[in-house]
Each structure stands twice: as structure tokens, then as C-alpha cells.
Design a protein around this motif. Structure first.
Motif, short mmCIF file in Angstrom:
data_model
loop_
_atom_site.label_atom_id
_atom_site.label_comp_id
_atom_site.label_asym_id
_atom_site.label_seq_id
_atom_site.Cartn_x
_atom_site.Cartn_y
_atom_site.Cartn_z
N ILE A 1 0.86 -1.18 0.00
CA ILE A 1 0.00 0.00 0.00
C ILE A 1 0.90 1.23 0.00
N ILE A 2 0.65 2.14 -0.95
CA ILE A 2 1.48 3.34 -1.06
C ILE A 2 0.57 4.52 -1.37
N LYS A 3 0.86 5.67 -0.75
CA LYS A 3 0.08 6.88 -0.96
C LYS A 3 0.79 7.77 -1.97
N THR A 4 0.04 8.22 -2.98
CA THR A 4 0.64 9.03 -4.03
C THR A 4 -0.01 10.41 -4.09
N VAL B 1 -3.31 -2.74 -9.61
CA VAL B 1 -3.36 -1.52 -8.79
C VAL B 1 -4.82 -1.24 -8.49
N ASP B 2 -5.14 -1.22 -7.20
CA ASP B 2 -6.53 -1.07 -6.76
C ASP B 2 -7.40 -2.15 -7.39
N TYR B 3 -6.82 -3.37 -7.46
CA TYR B 3 -7.51 -4.59 -7.89
C TYR B 3 -7.85 -4.59 -9.38
N ILE B 4 -7.20 -3.74 -10.16
CA ILE B 4 -7.39 -3.69 -11.62
C ILE B 4 -6.06 -4.04 -12.28
N ASP C 1 -4.50 9.22 -9.05
CA ASP C 1 -5.11 10.22 -8.18
C ASP C 1 -4.41 10.24 -6.83
N ALA C 2 -4.57 11.34 -6.13
CA ALA C 2 -4.00 11.45 -4.79
C ALA C 2 -4.81 10.58 -3.83
N ALA C 3 -4.19 9.46 -3.42
CA ALA C 3 -4.89 8.52 -2.54
C ALA C 3 -3.93 7.41 -2.16
N GLU C 4 -4.39 6.55 -1.27
CA GLU C 4 -3.65 5.33 -0.97
C GLU C 4 -4.04 4.26 -1.99
N HIS C 5 -3.05 3.64 -2.59
CA HIS C 5 -3.28 2.65 -3.64
C HIS C 5 -2.73 1.29 -3.21
N THR C 6 -3.50 0.26 -3.51
CA THR C 6 -3.10 -1.12 -3.20
C THR C 6 -2.46 -1.74 -4.43
#
Length: 251
Positions: free
Chosen positions: A61-64, A108-111, A185-190
Motif C-alpha cells: 500500500i502506497i500513498k501518491t 493496482v486497486d484490484y485492476i 489520483d492522490a490517494a492510498e493505492h493497493t
């Protein structure tokens, strides 16, 4: 003033280090993946194939920030084993084929992430297809009879033993590939790293009826296995140069 400045720096860096988890610019994970494998046998006219589906190897998990890119480097030790055996007599062709494959994808984000901006999302980390073909006369040294009058020699092929040839290859190699995910987008990404292992194994079976008995004249047997060893993933937040892709056109 000096004391206040030192305290301010200490507090600032202390808090930034304590909360640097998902907000960090880079993250990494390593592990031993040797428990993941798939294998199977086929032959004698009955093919076999299968896979173990997509297995999640690593999750990060990383925040961008807004419109930043992710640079994802995946490295794996990939092992392949292929074993083919052929037996033949009377110059009847025997054939055996074994194939093992290791494929990798990133979500990334299950996609699933597209590779090189195209529609493909899977990368082949390792693949081997092994085919063995033989046409043997067989051992008929004790299966011959001669006509003392005409001199003609007759071979009893039901008595003859088939000759055999076996080829086994087993390799382990380290592979790496870089995935790029642009304009997040600015958010935490899995970020998930997945691998799928598959195999195919087949061999022919040729028989003849001699004196009302079914005799095997040629037979192929195959075994294939794909497996993993150690692996690692590095995820880094970057701003990639746009239109930097190099297109290689081989005529």
C-alpha cells in the motif's frame, strides 16, 4: 534560537518517520515463494494440462500525490522442469511434448495494469516447450526366424523390445520486469503482484494388432513442472517523462 531550531528539526523528522508508511515515496517486499508450483504428466495418447490460477505473491500500500506515476519492479526466481520419454520399434514414430510457463501481472486497486499501454496485462517470465521425437527399429535380435530354403528373414515384432530415449531439462533463473502506472489520483493505492503457473504434457500412442494381440509400437510420455523460488517487488512514486517510449520496429 539554536535550541529551538534543533527541537523543531527533531520533532519534524520524528513525526515524518513515524508516519512514513503508506505516504513514503517507495516501498519494497521480499519473500520465499517456493511453496507455489504446478506440475502434471501426460502421454500414451492422453494429453494433460492445467494451471494453479492467479496467486497473490506480494501486496503493498502506497500513498501518491495527484497525477504521480508508480514505477513497479518485480523480480522472481522461476524454475522449469520438462521431462520427455519416447519408446519405439519397427521405425514407428514416437513423440512427447512438455511445456511449463510462469506468467506475472500487477494489479493496482484490484485492476490489472496494462503493459506498454496496450491491452495485454500478463508478462511471460519463463516458458519452455520441449519436444522429443524418435523412430527406432527396436531390439529384435532374438525375434528373427530364417527360412532355410528361401533365406527370407521374418521378424516377430510382438516379441521385439522398443528402444527408449529420455530427455530431462531443469532450470532456475532470475527474471525481472518493470511496470509503469501513470497519472494516479492522490490517494492510498493497493499494489498486488500475482503469478500464474501452467503446464501442458502430451505423448502419442501407436499400436498394431499382431496375431490377434494388440502390440504397442510407439509411445510418448511427458512431465512438466513450473515453480517459484525467491522474489521481490519495489514500488516507487515517480514523475515519468511523458512520451518517452521508444518504439523498435524490426523489419
Amino acid at each position: 534560537l539554536i535550541v529551538c531550531l534543533v527541537c523543531f528539526i527533531a520533532v519534524t523528522f520524528g513525526f515524518s518517520g513515524a508516519f512514513a508508511g503508506p505516504s513514503a515515496k517507495a516501498t519494497a517486499q521480499i519473500g520465499n515463494l517456493s511453496v507455489i508450483e504446478v506440475s502434471g504428466s501426460g502421454g500414451s495418447g492422453i494429453p494433460s494440462s492445467g494451471d494453479n490460477g492467479w496467486n497473490t505473491l506480494f501486496t503493498q500500500i502506497i500513498k501518491t500525490p495527484q497525477d504521480k506515476d508508480l514505477f513497479i519492479d518485480v523480480s522472481l526466481e522461476c524454475g522449469l522442469t520438462t521431462d520427455t520419454t519416447v519408446m519405439s520399434k519397427k521405425l514407428v514414430r514416437a513423440m512427447a511434448t512438455a511445456e511449463a510457463i510462469v506468467e506475472v501481472r500487477v494489479l493496482v486497486d484490484y485492476i490489472p495494469v496494462a503493459v506498454n499501454g496496450g491491452g495485454d496485462t500478463d508478462i511471460t517470465f519463463a516458458r519452455r516447450e520441449q519436444t522429443l521425437i524418435a523412430e527406432f527399429a527396436g531390439d529384435f535380435s532374438e525375434c528373427m526366424t530364417a527360412d532355410l530354403v528361401t533365406g527370407a528373414v521374418t521378424v516377430d515384432w510382438a516379441c521385439a523390445d522398443p528402444e527408449m530415449l529420455q530427455l530431462i531439462l531443469d532450470t532456475m533463473q532470475a527474471n525481472s520486469f518493470n511496470f509503469v502506472v501513470p497519472d494516479l489520483d492522490a490517494a492510498e493505492h493497493t499494489v498486488q503482484i500475482q503469478a500464474k503457473l501452467s503446464y501442458e504434457a502430451s505423448g502419442n500412442l501407436e499400436q498394431e494388432t499382431i496375431d490377434d494381440a494388440v502390440v504397442t509400437m510407439a509411445e510418448g510420455l511427458a512431465f512438466a513442472k513450473a515453480y517459484l523460488g525467491n522474489g521481490s517487488v519495489t514500488v516507487e512514486t515517480v514523475r515519468m517523462i511523458k512520451t518517452e517510449d521508444v518504439i523498435v520496429d524490426l523489419q
